[in-house]
Scaffold this active site. Structure first.
Site, PDB file in Angstrom:
ATOM      1  N   ALA A  72     122.739 -19.997  30.193  1.00 32.62           N
ATOM      2  CA  ALA A  72     122.249 -20.373  28.861  1.00 32.62           C
ATOM      3  C   ALA A  72     121.309 -21.549  29.044  1.00 32.62           C
ATOM      4  CB  ALA A  72     123.423 -20.768  27.977  1.00 32.62           C
ATOM      5  N   GLY A 115     125.720 -17.743  31.902  1.00 28.49           N
ATOM      6  CA  GLY A 115     125.330 -16.619  31.049  1.00 28.49           C
ATOM      7  C   GLY A 115     124.586 -15.561  31.832  1.00 28.49           C
ATOM      8  N   GLU A 118     127.155 -13.411  33.178  1.00 23.78           N
ATOM      9  CA  GLU A 118     127.774 -12.698  32.046  1.00 23.78           C
ATOM     10  C   GLU A 118     126.889 -11.540  31.594  1.00 23.78           C
ATOM     11  OE1 GLU A 118     128.365 -16.474  30.049  1.00 23.78           O
ATOM     12  OE2 GLU A 118     130.464 -15.936  29.775  1.00 23.78           O
ATOM     13  N   GLU A 138     129.977 -23.246  34.629  1.00 22.72           N
ATOM     14  CA  GLU A 138     130.064 -23.953  33.345  1.00 22.72           C
ATOM     15  C   GLU A 138     130.981 -25.177  33.394  1.00 22.72           C
ATOM     16  OE1 GLU A 138     130.055 -20.710  33.729  1.00 22.72           O
ATOM     17  OE2 GLU A 138     129.055 -19.700  32.081  1.00 22.72           O
TER      18      GLU A 138
HETATM   19  N1  T1G Z   1     119.067 -24.524  31.221  1.00 19.02           N
HETATM   20  C1  T1G Z   1     117.952 -25.278  31.038  1.00 19.02           C
HETATM   21  N2  T1G Z   1     117.250 -25.838  32.058  1.00 19.02           N
HETATM   22  C2  T1G Z   1     117.702 -25.600  33.302  1.00 19.02           C
HETATM   23  C3  T1G Z   1     118.843 -24.817  33.560  1.00 19.02           C
HETATM   24  C4  T1G Z   1     119.531 -24.265  32.453  1.00 19.02           C
HETATM   25  N3  T1G Z   1     120.620 -23.491  32.614  1.00 19.02           N
HETATM   26  N4  T1G Z   1     119.028 -24.791  34.920  1.00 19.02           N
HETATM   27  C5  T1G Z   1     118.044 -25.505  35.461  1.00 19.02           C
HETATM   28  N5  T1G Z   1     117.242 -25.997  34.498  1.00 19.02           N
HETATM   29  C6  T1G Z   1     116.031 -26.808  34.690  1.00 19.02           C
HETATM   30  C7  T1G Z   1     116.326 -28.121  35.401  1.00 19.02           C
HETATM   31  O1  T1G Z   1     116.703 -29.097  34.462  1.00 19.02           O
HETATM   32  C8  T1G Z   1     114.965 -28.415  36.022  1.00 19.02           C
HETATM   33  O2  T1G Z   1     114.142 -28.896  34.972  1.00 19.02           O
HETATM   34  C9  T1G Z   1     114.442 -27.032  36.399  1.00 19.02           C
HETATM   35  O3  T1G Z   1     115.176 -26.099  35.578  1.00 19.02           O
HETATM   36  C10 T1G Z   1     114.693 -26.690  37.846  1.00 19.02           C
HETATM   37  O4  T1G Z   1     116.096 -26.879  38.057  1.00 19.02           O
HETATM   38  C11 T1G Z   1     126.692 -18.764  28.001  1.00 19.02           C
HETATM   39  C12 T1G Z   1     127.211 -21.423  28.109  1.00 19.02           C
HETATM   40  C13 T1G Z   1     119.712 -22.723  38.835  1.00 19.02           C
HETATM   41  C14 T1G Z   1     120.720 -23.593  40.960  1.00 19.02           C
HETATM   42  O5  T1G Z   1     124.969 -24.424  34.951  1.00 19.02           O
HETATM   43  O6  T1G Z   1     122.488 -25.021  38.873  1.00 19.02           O
HETATM   44  O7  T1G Z   1     125.382 -20.310  30.807  1.00 19.02           O
HETATM   45  O8  T1G Z   1     113.610 -31.135  35.993  1.00 19.02           O
HETATM   46  O9  T1G Z   1     115.767 -28.684  39.774  1.00 19.02           O
HETATM   47  O10 T1G Z   1     117.323 -27.033  42.555  1.00 19.02           O
HETATM   48  O11 T1G Z   1     128.656 -18.867  29.269  1.00 19.02           O
HETATM   49  O12 T1G Z   1     119.108 -25.530  38.244  1.00 19.02           O
HETATM   50  O13 T1G Z   1     112.031 -29.210  36.270  1.00 19.02           O
HETATM   51  O14 T1G Z   1     112.341 -30.293  34.003  1.00 19.02           O
HETATM   52  O15 T1G Z   1     118.049 -27.631  39.378  1.00 19.02           O
HETATM   53  O16 T1G Z   1     116.173 -24.754  42.338  1.00 19.02           O
HETATM   54  C15 T1G Z   1     125.277 -22.314  33.208  1.00 19.02           C
HETATM   55  C16 T1G Z   1     122.415 -24.923  36.083  1.00 19.02           C
HETATM   56  C17 T1G Z   1     124.729 -22.831  31.933  1.00 19.02           C
HETATM   57  C18 T1G Z   1     123.081 -23.550  36.073  1.00 19.02           C
HETATM   58  C19 T1G Z   1     118.332 -24.055  40.397  1.00 19.02           C
HETATM   59  N6  T1G Z   1     124.257 -22.426  34.262  1.00 19.02           N
HETATM   60  N7  T1G Z   1     121.254 -24.958  36.956  1.00 19.02           N
HETATM   61  O17 T1G Z   1     118.351 -25.219  41.199  1.00 19.02           O
HETATM   62  O18 T1G Z   1     116.174 -26.302  40.458  1.00 19.02           O
HETATM   63  S1  T1G Z   1     125.942 -22.783  30.636  1.00 19.02           S
HETATM   64  C20 T1G Z   1     124.191 -23.528  35.040  1.00 19.02           C
HETATM   65  C21 T1G Z   1     121.418 -25.037  38.305  1.00 19.02           C
HETATM   66  C22 T1G Z   1     126.117 -21.115  30.326  1.00 19.02           C
HETATM   67  C23 T1G Z   1     127.302 -19.239  29.263  1.00 19.02           C
HETATM   68  C24 T1G Z   1     127.252 -20.736  29.420  1.00 19.02           C
HETATM   69  C25 T1G Z   1     120.144 -25.151  39.103  1.00 19.02           C
HETATM   70  C26 T1G Z   1     119.741 -23.861  39.811  1.00 19.02           C
HETATM   71  P1  T1G Z   1     112.950 -29.953  35.343  1.00 19.02           P
HETATM   72  P2  T1G Z   1     116.581 -27.481  39.449  1.00 19.02           P
HETATM   73  P3  T1G Z   1     116.979 -25.838  41.743  1.00 19.02           P
END
Ligand code: T1G
Length: 711
Positions: A72, A115, A118, A138
């Site tokens: 998400a 997500g 999911e 999450e």
């Molecule tokens: N949402 C919005 N922005 C995100 C994002 C996300 N999920 N993930 C990364 N970014 C942005 C990050 O802030 C950065 O922004 C850029 O992307 C590059 O990220 C419904 C509710 C995927 C392994 O927890 O683990 O889904 O600094 O530097 O090192 O049940 O990003 O460039 O402006 O980290 O290559 C669950 C979180 C969400 C994954 C990539 N998902 N992200 O790593 O790049 S909750 C997560 C990561 C959810 C559902 C629930 C990592 C990555 P900027 P980065 P990276």
């Protein structure tokens, strides 16, 4: 009939094309294809369009760019909890995907996280390239899967794997995901071509809906053990955090009732977590870790130096650990010491550290050898002339550091960065020993340097933008979190920890016991109390620094009495078997009546009236000491943002991540309340508690440190 590659924009974020009888739905929402508003809708539109197209027999969903869906859009959560954005409702969309009459094949590369996984599990099949990862991280954001993840994952991967992934948040690689049933196939070569081919093979075949698969759910006896063990592990390793336990409950409900009942329970647990302070703190930390890399006066396209060869001076605890970081990153590194004995001792510790990782299964013997082969030992500066960076990691004394910098200044090539691992000393003074101050910078690692994530990067007055930009990039390459600090005594972390440790010692002089102080802060969430931490780091380290700065102490201002006396007695902490505590041969601590007597004697001699002290006062006096000094550091520009201070404390000092860091914590308490307490302490304890002007200003304006960062 649509020809191959015909492009139909379903929305700005999702493309619809056809390859013969296979529809292809491609998500184009860089950088990580987050499920931002419009993406779920676009995916659904694509699947519905394919469903209505008689020429289409199957559907492939794939991520454009470098990854599948990474979850998400976390940036939306603040709007949801603020009520300016409707709550996340992915369920209906995922049910519709699952109800597609034509098989939906999810094609995964990069990461299918949260997500993203999911959505993938709502498909009928999942294929991936070998380098892909899937996960439900999450809980690292203080929430749990909120779109059926805790209900579909046990149906595909079994209850134990689902609990492990949902409650602890670690991703699994494609091979593991295939073995446990999350993936149906690993694609060699081009993912899209492989996925289309797979889709053709399953066209016309009966496709199972994940939600209707229950064969892996029901083993009551085994499940009970799985949940009990997971709860105990979560309480121990995720101490104080609520989301991991909520995730376990959600998976447990999946084994007990219908899919829809399970989704209902998951949704209510998800909402509870999403609106919790813990989640806001963890999301603050997530974005903060990325924000610290953004330096306002260092443009993103600043030229950087290529770091292909490193050299470290000093093979002690810090030098050895620093060298390991370079070896781990595949960068050859020379370690120089003054005696063969010191060199051998240092290298033996490096080998032991690697062997420990091999024994724990975290490292293969081959990788260990590869890394050891990157390390060269020497008693001279031989090879330093080719280094792209030289890191000084010797004894914390200015005279010695200046001597070393003057030596390496004569040897190093012009574009070699000269970095000091000093934890406190003046980078400008160190740079003054060279003819290239613009190449001098602080790279302050935290012990153990090969483990702790924080790298405090200290810019001197003359440090060039290129050297700073290189250092920030190097931090990432060394798998560290680099935080830029200005040059002052103790930079960000140690300057604040000095105040925190001072208050801890004052509290034992005033009547709290050593154990009480440490327990109060351990219960607050710190990995270790301040006095136990001093014993671990070595009380002699602070003792030497206090002696180095004795001349700066203001007369008449109260200073701690006990630690120096302990050092005079040779009680440096764990390394001497005694410090604030006494230690048995396994380094198990216990209270020491000798210390209690010493504290009482010194307090009496200083006319300190001892009293009963509450745990609340212990927490307020120590944590607000961090906050007050942090506000000064912010005001002086030593830290760029309050969130930088938080990231320092989360990654270098064991501050509980679910409290977001000292500055975020102060915001959650309310700066008005924090100021009020500090003013009480000022009345009772004098000028050491003078409120920082910035804190006072923000509190009086009803603002927060977060609002300061936003300006
Ligand atoms: N949402 C919005 N922005 C995100 C994002 C996300 N999920 N993930 C990364 N970014 C942005 C990050 O802030 C950065 O922004 C850029 O992307 C590059 O990220 C419904 C509710 C995927 C392994 O927890 O683990 O889904 O600094 O530097 O090192 O049940 O990003 O460039 O402006 O980290 O290559 C669950 C979180 C969400 C994954 C990539 N998902 N992200 O790593 O790049 S909750 C997560 C990561 C959810 C559902 C629930 C990592 C990555 P900027 P980065 P990276």
């Amino acid at each position: 009939m649509l020809k191959k590659g015909t492009l139909l924009k379903m929305s700005e974020l999702v493309k619809y094309t056809r390859d013969g009888n296979v529809a292809i739905v491609t998500i184009e929402n860089p950088p990580v294809n987050a499920l931002s508003p419009g993406v779920p809708e676009g995916i659904l539109e694509g699947i519905e369009k394919a469903g209505a197209d008689r020429e289409v027999g199957a559907i492939v969903v794939i991520g454009g760019g470098r990854t599948f869906i990474a979850g998400a859009d976390i940036k939306e959560f603040g709007k949801i909890t603020a009520g300016t954005r409707p709550r996340l409702t992915l369920y209906p969309a995922l049910l519709k995907i699952e109800d597609s009459k034509k098989p939906v094949v999810m094609a995964i590369h990069g990461t299918a996280f949260g997500g993203g996984l999911e959505v993938a599990m709502a498909g009928h099949y999942r294929v991936a390239v070998a380098s892909a990862q899937v996960g439900q991280p999450e809980v690292k954001l203080g929430i749990i899967p909120g779109a059926g993840g805790t209900q579909r994952l046990p149906r595909l991967a079994g209850v134990a794997k689902a609990v492990e992934m949902c409650a602890f948040g670690e991703p699994v690689d494609a091979k593991t995901a295939l073995a446990c049933g999350i993936l149906d196939k690993i694609i060699d070569g081009d993912l899209l071509q492989g996925a289309v081919k797979f889709a053709r093979e399953v066209t016309g075949k009966l496709a199972y809906k994940t939600r209707e698969r229950g064969e892996k759910l029901h083993d009551a006896g085994r499940n009970e053990t799985v949940f009990a063990v997971a709860r105990e592990h979560a309480r121990r390793t995720k101490r104080g955090q609520t989301a991991p336990l909520a995730a376990i409950e959600a998976v447990e409900v999946a084994t007990r009732g219908s899919f829809l009942d399970g989704c209902d329970r998951e949704q209510s647990l998800f909402q509870e977590c999403l609106f919790s302070t813990q989640s806001k703190a963890l999301i603050h930390a997530f974005f903060g870790e990325r924000m610290v890399a953004k330096i306002p006066d260092i443009p993103k396209d600043t030229k950087t130096y290529d770091i292909k060869k490193a050299a470290v001076i000093g093979a002690g605890t810090m030098g050895g650990g620093i060298a390991m970081n370079y070896a781990n990153a595949g960068i050859p590194v020379i370690i120089k010491e003054t005696t063969q004995e010191a060199l051998d001792k240092g290298f033996a510790i490096i080998k032991k550290n690697y062997q420990n990782s091999v024994n724990k299964g975290k490292l293969s013997p081959e990788t260990m050898q590869l890394r050891l082969d990157k390390v060269t030992l020497g008693l001279t500066y031989g090879g330093f002339e080719q280094a792209d960076i030289i890191v000084e990691a010797v004894f914390e004394g200015m005279a010695l550091k200046k001597q070393i910098f003057s030596e390496i200044d004569k040897i190093a090539k012009p574009e070699c960065i000269l970095a000091s691992n000093t934890s406190t000393l003046d980078i400008d003074e160190i740079a003054s020993a060279t003819k290239r101050p613009q190449m001098v910078i602080g790279h302050h690692f935290f012990s153990p340097a090969n483990v702790m994530k924080l790298l405090e990067i200290v810019r001197g007055k003359a440090t060039s933008k290129e050297v700073i930009a290189t250092s920030m990039g190097l931090a990432k390459k060394l798998n560290k979190v680099g935080v830029l600090a200005g040059n002052c005594r103790g930079f960000i972390g140690n300057r604040m920890i000095h105040c925190y440790g001072r208050e801890a010692q004052f509290l034992v002089e005033e009547g709290a016991t050593v154990e009480q102080v440490d327990t109060a802060l351990y219960d607050f969430g710190l990995a270790m109390g301040p006095l136990a931490m001093g014993d671990l780091a070595g009380l002699d380290v602070g003792w030497r620094i206090r002696k180095e700065f004795k001349h700066l102490e203001k007369p008449g201002v109260r200073v701690p009495l006990v630690a120096d006396q302990l050092c005079e007695m040779g009680r440096y902490g764990q390394k001497t078997g005694a410090g604030w505590y006494k230690y048995d041969q396994n380094r198990t601590p216990s209270g020491d009546p000798v210390v209690t007597a010493l504290i009482e004697k010194l307090a009496r001699g200083a006319g300190i009236e001892r009293r009963t002290i509450s745990n609340d006062e212990i927490v307020d006096r120590t944590i607000y000491a961090l906050v007050n000094e942090g506000a000064r550091i912010l005001e002086e520009g030593i830290a760029l943002r309050a969130v930088d201070i938080d990231i320092v404390y989360l990654n270098g000092y064991g501050f509980p991540v679910w409290r977001g860091g000292p500055m975020f914590y102060a915001d959650t308490v309310g700066l008005t309340n924090v100021l009020k307490k500090i003013q009480e302490f000022e009345k009772r304890h004098g000028e050491l508690w003078a409120p920082a002007p910035l804190l006072k200003k923000l509190a009086e304006q009803g603002k927060t440190f977060a609002s300061f960062d936003a300006t």
